[in-house]
Motif scaffolding. Structure first.
Motif, short mmCIF file in Angstrom:
data_model
loop_
_atom_site.label_atom_id
_atom_site.label_comp_id
_atom_site.label_asym_id
_atom_site.label_seq_id
_atom_site.Cartn_x
_atom_site.Cartn_y
_atom_site.Cartn_z
N ALA A 16 50.02 -11.74 76.67
CA ALA A 16 50.60 -11.94 75.34
C ALA A 16 49.86 -11.13 74.29
N LEU A 17 48.53 -11.09 74.39
CA LEU A 17 47.75 -10.31 73.43
C LEU A 17 48.04 -8.81 73.54
N VAL A 18 48.09 -8.30 74.76
CA VAL A 18 48.37 -6.88 74.96
C VAL A 18 49.79 -6.55 74.50
N ALA A 19 50.75 -7.42 74.86
CA ALA A 19 52.13 -7.19 74.45
C ALA A 19 52.28 -7.25 72.93
N ALA A 20 51.60 -8.19 72.29
CA ALA A 20 51.68 -8.29 70.83
C ALA A 20 51.08 -7.05 70.18
N THR A 21 49.98 -6.58 70.73
CA THR A 21 49.36 -5.37 70.19
C THR A 21 50.30 -4.18 70.31
N LEU A 22 50.93 -4.04 71.48
CA LEU A 22 51.88 -2.94 71.67
C LEU A 22 53.07 -3.08 70.72
N ALA A 23 53.57 -4.30 70.55
CA ALA A 23 54.73 -4.51 69.67
C ALA A 23 54.39 -4.17 68.23
N GLY A 29 59.35 -1.68 73.42
CA GLY A 29 59.98 -1.42 74.72
C GLY A 29 59.00 -1.53 75.88
N ALA A 30 57.74 -1.22 75.65
CA ALA A 30 56.72 -1.33 76.69
C ALA A 30 56.11 -2.73 76.71
N ALA A 31 56.15 -3.43 75.58
CA ALA A 31 55.52 -4.74 75.49
C ALA A 31 56.24 -5.78 76.35
N VAL A 32 57.55 -5.76 76.34
CA VAL A 32 58.31 -6.78 77.07
C VAL A 32 58.08 -6.70 78.58
N PRO A 33 58.24 -5.52 79.22
CA PRO A 33 57.99 -5.48 80.67
C PRO A 33 56.54 -5.83 81.03
N LEU A 34 55.61 -5.45 80.17
CA LEU A 34 54.21 -5.77 80.43
C LEU A 34 53.98 -7.28 80.39
N LEU A 35 54.58 -7.94 79.40
CA LEU A 35 54.46 -9.39 79.31
C LEU A 35 55.10 -10.07 80.52
N VAL A 36 56.24 -9.57 80.94
CA VAL A 36 56.91 -10.13 82.13
C VAL A 36 56.02 -9.95 83.36
N LEU A 37 55.38 -8.81 83.49
CA LEU A 37 54.48 -8.56 84.62
C LEU A 37 53.32 -9.56 84.62
N PHE A 38 52.72 -9.79 83.46
CA PHE A 38 51.61 -10.74 83.38
C PHE A 38 52.06 -12.16 83.70
#
Length: 147
Positions: A16-23, A29-38
């Motif tokens: 969530a932290l990495v995805a929020a930072t990316l967002a 577009g990169a944050a959502v798949p990354l969050l799903v992966l985690f």
């Protein structure tokens, strides 16, 4: 009991932290798949990925009645996850004991492994087998011819 959920919770929080930072930086577009992966990784390392655990005493009783192996495991263990995934649907035919939830199960594993909580430890006919090959475990489920 909480110990089994520490790794999955850390994975979700970090994701969530990495995805929020990316967002925030404009890479939604990169944050959502990354969050799903985690979240998927957290699910795989959680107790939810394994069949329902029961106590060590109950599994011994059931194993004595039906002859099925008992698997001692813990959440977050990559070898337990490997065994679970490789067994597929056959995993439901085994008896599972989460050693982090059952102190007597942990004691049985320590007794079988020179004081170490090495998992997966599979008990077949009362004999411990530490980190066995999943193919061998599946073979133990095959019906044995009566003599």
């Amino acid at each position: 009991m909480m110990r089994a959920w520490i790794l999955p919770l850390l994975l979700v929080v970090c994701g969530a932290l990495v995805a929020a930072t990316l967002a925030v930086r404009g890479f939604a577009g990169a944050a959502v798949p990354l969050l799903v992966l985690f979240v998927l990784l957290a699910g795989l390392h959680s107790p939810l990925a394994f069949p329902r655990s029961i106590g060590a005493a109950e599994t011994q009783r059931r194993s004595a009645l039906d002859g099925r192996p008992v698997v001692h495991w813990r959440a977050g263990c990559p070898y337990c996850l490997r065994l679970r995934i490789r067994l597929g649907r056959d995993a439901g035919r085994l008896h599972w004991v989460d050693i982090w939830r059952d102190p007597s199960g942990a004691a049985a594993v320590r007794a079988a492994n020179d004081g170490n909580e090495t998992v997966p430890t599979v008990m077949v006919a009362g004999r411990p087998h530490t980190n066995p090959d999943p193919v061998w475990v599946r073979e133990q489920l095959a019906p044995r011819p009566r003599t």
